[in-house]
Design an enzyme around this catalytic site. Sequence first.
Site, mmCIF file in Angstrom:
data_model
loop_
_atom_site.group_PDB
_atom_site.id
_atom_site.type_symbol
_atom_site.label_atom_id
_atom_site.label_comp_id
_atom_site.label_asym_id
_atom_site.label_seq_id
_atom_site.Cartn_x
_atom_site.Cartn_y
_atom_site.Cartn_z
ATOM 1 N N HIS A 157 1.020 -1.149 -0.379
ATOM 2 C CA HIS A 157 -0.245 0.239 -0.235
ATOM 3 C C HIS A 157 0.566 1.215 0.001
ATOM 4 C CE1 HIS A 157 -4.140 -1.930 1.737
ATOM 5 N NE2 HIS A 157 -3.540 -2.540 1.026
ATOM 6 N N GLU A 186 1.638 3.891 2.564
ATOM 7 C CA GLU A 186 2.009 3.750 2.710
ATOM 8 C C GLU A 186 2.879 3.510 2.836
ATOM 9 O OE1 GLU A 186 -2.493 5.254 3.551
ATOM 10 O OE2 GLU A 186 -1.147 3.205 2.800
ATOM 11 N N SER A 230 -7.096 7.622 3.589
ATOM 12 C CA SER A 230 -7.215 7.096 5.198
ATOM 13 C C SER A 230 -6.867 5.864 4.962
ATOM 14 C CB SER A 230 -8.585 6.806 5.474
ATOM 15 O OG SER A 230 -9.641 6.599 6.610
ATOM 16 N N CYS A 260 -5.599 2.002 5.953
ATOM 17 C CA CYS A 260 -6.428 0.579 6.218
ATOM 18 C C CYS A 260 -5.559 -0.325 7.472
ATOM 19 C CB CYS A 260 -5.987 -0.325 5.178
ATOM 20 S SG CYS A 260 -4.802 -1.340 5.078
ATOM 21 N N CYS A 272 -1.401 -0.459 7.439
ATOM 22 C CA CYS A 272 -1.111 1.119 7.132
ATOM 23 C C CYS A 272 -1.387 1.318 8.815
ATOM 24 C CB CYS A 272 -1.422 1.448 6.626
ATOM 25 S SG CYS A 272 -1.214 1.547 3.890
ATOM 26 N N ASP A 329 -8.014 -3.933 -3.377
ATOM 27 C CA ASP A 329 -7.310 -3.583 -2.623
ATOM 28 C C ASP A 329 -8.142 -3.838 -1.227
ATOM 29 O OD1 ASP A 329 -4.586 -2.305 -2.750
ATOM 30 O OD2 ASP A 329 -5.545 -0.112 -1.944
#
Length: 145
Positions: free
Chosen positions: A50, A52, A77, A79, A82, A142
């Site tokens: 991801h 981040e 935002s 997950c 992350c 995802d």
Amino acid sequence: MDKFMLAAIEEARQGRAEGGIPIGSVLVHNGTILGRGHNRRVQQGSAILHAEMDALENAGRQPAAIYRECVLYTTLSPCPMCSGAILLYGIPRVIIGENSSFMGEEELLRSRGVRVEVLQDETCAAMMRSFMEEMPQLWNEDIGV
């Protein structure tokens, strides 16, 4: 707009241009970007890259004291995965482009003392809306749906 959120948006655009998911992130320490990243799950065939996570990876190993002084910018935002990394490394502040497309673990972060700011930036939201309409199956993959 903040230059660091602009850098995260640039990363998101790069990810989409590569055929991936348009989410970008930058890790900032004292006004300097330590790491930049974008969602590269598609490009790398990765289960965990991801935006981040990619930004943290690209920042390289840092002393705990550095992470505790960082700000993580992300276009969407974060997950649970992350958010866990944010908590693990003690990153005290997260600035989010938007959370209308996906609401991550903001309340968990706040409950653990992380300062969370949501900009509700239309550029970030428009990128996600467009992607979700064009590729709903990839988006659902995802976010684990």
